[in-house]
Scaffold this motif. Structure first.
Motif, PDB file in Angstrom:
ATOM      1  N   SER A 249      68.176  46.708  50.766  1.00  0.00           N
ATOM      2  CA  SER A 249      68.944  45.735  49.985  1.00  0.00           C
ATOM      3  C   SER A 249      69.735  46.419  48.874  1.00  0.00           C
ATOM      4  CB  SER A 249      68.005  44.681  49.399  1.00  0.00           C
ATOM      5  OG  SER A 249      68.735  43.688  48.716  1.00  0.00           O
TER       6      SER A 249
ATOM      7  N   LEU B  35      73.831  47.015  48.482  1.00  0.00           N
ATOM      8  CA  LEU B  35      74.579  46.705  47.263  1.00  0.00           C
ATOM      9  C   LEU B  35      75.502  47.854  46.881  1.00  0.00           C
ATOM     10  CD1 LEU B  35      74.978  44.807  44.791  1.00  0.00           C
ATOM     11  CD2 LEU B  35      73.128  46.090  43.681  1.00  0.00           C
TER      12      LEU B  35
ATOM     13  N   LEU C  66      65.686  39.681  52.437  1.00  0.00           N
ATOM     14  CA  LEU C  66      65.089  38.569  51.684  1.00  0.00           C
ATOM     15  C   LEU C  66      64.021  37.866  52.512  1.00  0.00           C
ATOM     16  CD1 LEU C  66      68.174  36.903  49.943  1.00  0.00           C
ATOM     17  CD2 LEU C  66      66.473  38.435  48.942  1.00  0.00           C
TER      18      LEU C  66
ATOM     19  N   ALA D 236      80.476  41.075  46.229  1.00  0.00           N
ATOM     20  CA  ALA D 236      80.066  40.059  45.256  1.00  0.00           C
ATOM     21  C   ALA D 236      78.849  39.270  45.734  1.00  0.00           C
ATOM     22  CB  ALA D 236      81.232  39.110  44.978  1.00  0.00           C
ATOM     23  N   LEU D 237      78.784  38.943  47.009  1.00  0.00           N
ATOM     24  CA  LEU D 237      77.680  38.150  47.537  1.00  0.00           C
ATOM     25  C   LEU D 237      76.365  38.923  47.554  1.00  0.00           C
ATOM     26  CD1 LEU D 237      76.831  35.459  48.761  1.00  0.00           C
ATOM     27  CD2 LEU D 237      77.478  36.347  51.016  1.00  0.00           C
ATOM     28  N   GLN D 238      76.441  40.255  47.661  1.00  0.00           N
ATOM     29  CA  GLN D 238      75.225  41.048  47.736  1.00  0.00           C
ATOM     30  C   GLN D 238      74.553  41.200  46.382  1.00  0.00           C
ATOM     31  OE1 GLN D 238      73.595  41.946  50.282  1.00  0.00           O
ATOM     32  NE2 GLN D 238      72.085  43.321  49.378  1.00  0.00           N
ATOM     33  N   ILE D 239      75.287  40.999  45.294  1.00  0.00           N
ATOM     34  CA  ILE D 239      74.689  41.164  43.963  1.00  0.00           C
ATOM     35  C   ILE D 239      73.519  40.210  43.747  1.00  0.00           C
ATOM     36  CG2 ILE D 239      75.108  41.022  41.479  1.00  0.00           C
ATOM     37  CD1 ILE D 239      77.960  41.986  42.016  1.00  0.00           C
ATOM     38  N   PRO D 240      73.697  38.886  43.924  1.00  0.00           N
ATOM     39  CA  PRO D 240      72.524  38.011  43.764  1.00  0.00           C
ATOM     40  C   PRO D 240      71.451  38.261  44.813  1.00  0.00           C
ATOM     41  CG  PRO D 240      74.401  36.763  44.596  1.00  0.00           C
ATOM     42  CD  PRO D 240      74.924  38.096  44.181  1.00  0.00           C
ATOM     43  N   ILE D 241      71.862  38.650  46.016  1.00  0.00           N
ATOM     44  CA  ILE D 241      70.873  38.954  47.060  1.00  0.00           C
ATOM     45  C   ILE D 241      69.996  40.123  46.636  1.00  0.00           C
ATOM     46  CG2 ILE D 241      70.600  39.852  49.405  1.00  0.00           C
ATOM     47  CD1 ILE D 241      73.038  38.233  50.222  1.00  0.00           C
TER      48      ILE D 241
ATOM     49  N   VAL E  28      69.415  41.180  43.566  1.00  0.00           N
ATOM     50  CA  VAL E  28      68.586  40.791  42.417  1.00  0.00           C
ATOM     51  C   VAL E  28      67.357  40.019  42.882  1.00  0.00           C
ATOM     52  CG1 VAL E  28      68.500  39.367  40.337  1.00  0.00           C
ATOM     53  CG2 VAL E  28      70.500  40.800  40.785  1.00  0.00           C
ATOM     54  N   VAL E  29      67.559  39.047  43.765  1.00  0.00           N
ATOM     55  CA  VAL E  29      66.429  38.278  44.283  1.00  0.00           C
ATOM     56  C   VAL E  29      65.491  39.182  45.083  1.00  0.00           C
ATOM     57  CG1 VAL E  29      65.756  36.385  45.818  1.00  0.00           C
ATOM     58  CG2 VAL E  29      67.728  36.127  44.301  1.00  0.00           C
TER      59      VAL E  29
END
Length: 258
Positions: free
Chosen positions: A222, A226, A236, A146-151, A153-154
């Motif tokens: 990245s 995911l 990032l 779950a935490l890697q999803i926004p990572i 995307v960014v």
């Protein structure tokens, strides 16, 4: 002179459309030109789809990790659109004076850049959606944390912006023919040896620290993280640093006229 018809004022009122509408219409035109270009379609869809199908169908026979390979193809698709396609199209727009003429319209330079960004962003998003749907249809089942999803995307947003800046720097400094050849060469070199399609860990040990610092490898790692359920925030940092460099380079190198 004022003309009226049944109380309606039909006086000519020449003027530019609102800025938001101008930018959106310019973005729509840019996107339509890109999707109608055969070479751009080859880079954006044909090659990624071919790799995706071949990898998922025959990858097991050659030891390919089919669990993360579609993520590598997504990274390649983003790279091809936001660097190679953008560099080539912008280079020829400079050569034929398209940018000079567009600047003479109500579109400002900022409007033109924003329109290009929206057009390429829309195409990149379309690529991701189509390739992801195709990968799922072929049996791909990622297990993202779950935490890697926004990572991720960014990371993708940072990467495509960085690639676009490098594309504008290249197209804004070289002749169109040189941009065409060099953009395609860089596309191949990065796809094969830039950590984009082939994971960094699959390269020789001496090359891995260098590859890990490339923006292409940061995007690939990245997206692969995911797909495999790993949380990887380090890309990032790499991409943010490269974005600063790319923005400065594009600002200094890009020229509107040929």
């Amino acid at each position: 002179m004022t003309a009226t018809v049944e109380g309606l004022d039909l006086t000519p009122a020449a003027g530019a459309a609102p800025r938001g509408r101008r930018i959106l219409r310019h973005a729509a035109i840019e996107a339509s030109l890109l999707v109608r270009n055969g070479e751009q379609l080859l880079l954006a869809l044909v090659i990624p789809f071919g790799l995706l199908i071949a990898g998922l169908v025959f990858g097991d026979r050659v030891g390919l990790d089919v669990a993360v390979f579609p993520a590598s193809v997504l990274a390649l698709a983003l790279w091809s659109t936001t660097f190679t396609s953008l560099a080539i199209s912008t280079g020829f727009e400079r050569r034929y004076g398209v940018l000079e003429r567009l600047v003479a319209t109500p579109l400002t330079r900022g409007d033109l850049v924003t329109g290009k960004a929206l057009a390429n962003g829309a195409i990149a998003l379309g690529q991701v959606v189509l390739l992801t749907v195709a990968a799922f249809a072929l049996g791909w089942r990622p297990a993202p944390a779950a935490l890697q999803i926004p990572i991720a995307v960014v990371a993708a947003l940072l990467a495509v912006t960085t690639f676009a800046c490098f594309a504008l720097a290249l197209a804004g400094r070289l002749r169109a023919e040189a941009t065409l050849g060099l953009a395609n060469l860089i596309y191949l070199l990065v796809a094969v040896g830039g950590g984009l399609v082939i994971p960094v860990a699959a390269h020789p040990a001496w090359a891995q620290p260098v590859l890990a610092l490339l923006p292409s490898a940061a995007l690939g790692e990245s997206l692969r993280a995911l797909a495999s359920g790993i949380v990887a925030p380090l890309p990032l940092v790499v991409l943010a640093a490269w974005l600063v460099v790319a923005l400065v380079l594009a600002r200094k190198a890009f020229r509107w006229t040929s």
